[in-house]
Design a protein around this motif. Structure first.
Motif, PDB file in Angstrom:
ATOM      1  N   UNK A 124       0.812  -1.222   0.000  1.00  0.00           N
ATOM      2  CA  UNK A 124       0.000   0.000   0.000  1.00  0.00           C
ATOM      3  C   UNK A 124       0.845   1.273   0.000  1.00  0.00           C
ATOM      4  N   UNK A 125       0.235   2.352  -0.462  1.00  0.00           N
ATOM      5  CA  UNK A 125       0.904   3.651  -0.509  1.00  0.00           C
ATOM      6  C   UNK A 125       0.867   4.308   0.862  1.00  0.00           C
ATOM      7  N   UNK A 126       1.911   4.099   1.640  1.00  0.00           N
ATOM      8  CA  UNK A 126       2.090   4.782   2.922  1.00  0.00           C
ATOM      9  C   UNK A 126       3.570   4.714   3.285  1.00  0.00           C
ATOM     10  N   UNK A 127       4.040   5.526   4.240  1.00  0.00           N
ATOM     11  CA  UNK A 127       5.452   5.481   4.627  1.00  0.00           C
ATOM     12  C   UNK A 127       5.870   4.044   4.993  1.00  0.00           C
ATOM     13  N   UNK A 128       6.953   3.577   4.387  1.00  0.00           N
ATOM     14  CA  UNK A 128       7.279   2.153   4.444  1.00  0.00           C
ATOM     15  C   UNK A 128       8.693   1.910   4.951  1.00  0.00           C
ATOM     16  N   UNK A 129       8.774   1.024   5.939  1.00  0.00           N
ATOM     17  CA  UNK A 129      10.048   0.562   6.511  1.00  0.00           C
ATOM     18  C   UNK A 129      10.279  -0.850   5.980  1.00  0.00           C
ATOM     19  N   UNK A 130      11.459  -1.105   5.433  1.00  0.00           N
ATOM     20  CA  UNK A 130      11.740  -2.385   4.785  1.00  0.00           C
ATOM     21  C   UNK A 130      12.850  -3.137   5.506  1.00  0.00           C
ATOM     22  N   UNK A 131      12.692  -4.459   5.590  1.00  0.00           N
ATOM     23  CA  UNK A 131      13.779  -5.366   5.977  1.00  0.00           C
ATOM     24  C   UNK A 131      13.846  -6.470   4.937  1.00  0.00           C
ATOM     25  N   UNK A 132      15.060  -6.840   4.531  1.00  0.00           N
ATOM     26  CA  UNK A 132      15.281  -7.950   3.615  1.00  0.00           C
ATOM     27  C   UNK A 132      16.300  -8.894   4.247  1.00  0.00           C
ATOM     28  N   UNK A 153       2.529   4.585   9.173  1.00  0.00           N
ATOM     29  CA  UNK A 153       3.631   3.804   8.617  1.00  0.00           C
ATOM     30  C   UNK A 153       3.324   2.314   8.609  1.00  0.00           C
ATOM     31  N   UNK A 154       4.117   1.580   7.814  1.00  0.00           N
ATOM     32  CA  UNK A 154       4.019   0.124   7.759  1.00  0.00           C
ATOM     33  C   UNK A 154       5.417  -0.476   7.674  1.00  0.00           C
ATOM     34  N   UNK A 155       5.511  -1.742   8.073  1.00  0.00           N
ATOM     35  CA  UNK A 155       6.753  -2.508   7.956  1.00  0.00           C
ATOM     36  C   UNK A 155       6.539  -3.593   6.910  1.00  0.00           C
ATOM     37  N   UNK A 156       7.505  -3.744   6.009  1.00  0.00           N
ATOM     38  CA  UNK A 156       7.479  -4.808   5.000  1.00  0.00           C
ATOM     39  C   UNK A 156       8.690  -5.701   5.247  1.00  0.00           C
ATOM     40  N   UNK A 157       8.446  -6.993   5.455  1.00  0.00           N
ATOM     41  CA  UNK A 157       9.510  -7.966   5.708  1.00  0.00           C
ATOM     42  C   UNK A 157       9.625  -8.908   4.514  1.00  0.00           C
ATOM     43  N   UNK A 158      10.809  -8.974   3.941  1.00  0.00           N
ATOM     44  CA  UNK A 158      11.066  -9.826   2.783  1.00  0.00           C
ATOM     45  C   UNK A 158      12.018 -10.945   3.204  1.00  0.00           C
ATOM     46  N   UNK A 159      11.596 -12.186   3.010  1.00  0.00           N
ATOM     47  CA  UNK A 159      12.437 -13.322   3.356  1.00  0.00           C
ATOM     48  C   UNK A 159      11.653 -14.376   4.094  1.00  0.00           C
TER      49      UNK A 159
END
Length: 400
Positions: free
Chosen positions: A222-230, A255-261
């Motif tokens: 979604x379109x919102x401030x995004x914190x990423x971890x990979x 804000x949101x957190x996106x976790x990849x892995x």
């Protein structure tokens, strides 16, 4: 009459022949496997004759050529303490690698570790008179959760693990590790040899700033401030700190957190996010294929790395090359990657982590400035420079 001197025929110079030994290689998903794959394919692309000896990904021994590299897959069995990895069967392994070295006749053996395959390769190289380069990616912290080592025993087990490492790597002609801090760690653990820092490097042609709108649409973010971890969703990454920081960030920003892995902590992270009321704002993208990995960084406004066992952190380098600010734990080698491009926080200080994330997400001008600083820092880690240094090291040890 002057005699005509025939022109000398050019002397054919064959490319460097390198045998890379590793206990982990794709499809394994971890930093050491990714680095070894990039090293092997990068050297091959530069004209090297590159062979890799590693555990079979399905148990069957075989030899195949993939991405310009000759893979010698050894018979393997599942590693009982790890959900996905396999280990080369130790029985007869030394003789197998002896024969492999005799057949390939490498100029140098480059081991990526001191476990089963790496240990066997070092021994075989010494018996065959082949010089050895050794690169360390190991910290005991990476293994504790899988081996189920109780907290009270970890210091003692770690000491024994470092002694075992030293016995194997002391037999190498040249030892490297990704960063000066990682080199200092080995010295602090009693390793008496000189250790050269050589960055894992980053492919700056693949990892670069890319359009955000397309990436968010592609990955369903979604379109919102995004914190990423990979990275791996495992214990030493301390991702519970990132999840716990999110409610504090959301007090001021949507804000949101996106976790990849993938990893064995996913279920507990999902439960934690639900329990503290941010379940809808922590998104798990799971495994992202390598071909799509450069695009995934474009979904984010800031990259977070809470891990405390990073000897360099390839994912953080990839984020920096993608133009992202970084908020990282002030631990191990991560301080080497934060200089005007983000913030460090004390591990365990969730409020401090949240405050830094809020600052970055809430200030567009600061975010742009830090993104530019990330790009400048990442430029110093171009993997072509790392590949050139390893080629030089191979020539140095082979000429001794």
């Amino acid at each position: 009459m002057t005699a005509t001197v025939p022109e000398a025929s050019p002397v054919a110079v064959r490319p460097q022949r390198i045998l890379i030994a590793t206990d982990t290689y794709p499809p394994d998903v971890n930093g050491a496997a990714y680095f070894t794959h990039r090293l092997a394919t990068g050297l091959a692309a530069r004209g090297g004759d590159v062979h890799v000896v590693c555990a079979s990904d399905d148990g069957r021994p075989r030899t195949e050529r993939v991405d310009g590299v000759v893979l010698h897959r050894l018979r393997s069995a599942r590693l009982l303490v790890h959900p996905t990895m396999r280990v080369a069967v130790p029985a007869g392994l030394g003789r197998t690698v002896d024969r492999l070295i005799e057949r390939i006749e490498p100029d140098v053996v480059h081991t990526q570790g001191h476990f089963v395959v790496g240990r066997a390769a070092v021994g075989a190289a010494r018996r065959g008179g082949v010089p050895v380069v050794a690169t360390n990616h190991f910290m005991p912290d990476n293994l504790f959760q899988f081996a189920h080592i109780p907290a009270g025993l970890r210091d003692r087990v770690g000491t024994l693990a470092w002694r075992d490492f030293s016995r194997v790597f002391a037999r190498a002609d040249h030892v490297t590790t990704p960063t000066p801090i990682a080199a200092g760690l080995l010295t602090g653990k009693g390793f008496g040899r000189e250790v050269e820092p050589v960055s894992c490097g980053i492919d700056l042609r693949r990892f670069r700033p890319q359009p955000r709108a397309w990436a968010r649409l592609h990955f369903g973010v979604p379109e919102r401030p995004t914190i990423l971890f990979v990275g791996r969703l495992d214990e030493e990454k301390r991702l519970e700190e990132l999840v716990r920081a999110l409610p504090k960030v959301r007090n001021q920003l949507d804000a949101q957190v996106v976790l990849v892995g993938t990893g064995n902590q996913r279920e507990s992270l999902e439960l934690l996010a639900d329990r503290i009321g941010v379940g809808e704002h922590v998104r798990f993208l799971g495994f992202v294929p390598d071909a799509e990995l450069p695009q995934v960084y474009s979904v984010a406004d800031v990259f977070a790395m809470p891990g405390v066992a990073e000897l360099q952190s390839i994912a953080t380098l990839e984020a920096m090359a993608s133009g992202l600010p970084v908020v990282a734990a002030d631990a191990m080698a991560l301080p080497h990657l934060v200089d005007g491009n983000g913030f460090l926080y004390r591990p365990g200080e969730v409020a401090e982590l949240a405050a830094h994330l809020t600052t970055v997400l809430g200030d567009e001008e600061l975010r742009a400035s830090m993104g530019r600083a990330s790009l400048a820092l990442a430029a110093g880690h171009d993997h072509q420079r790392s590949l050139a240094r390893f080629e030089q090291i191979y020539l140095e040890v082979a000429s001794r």
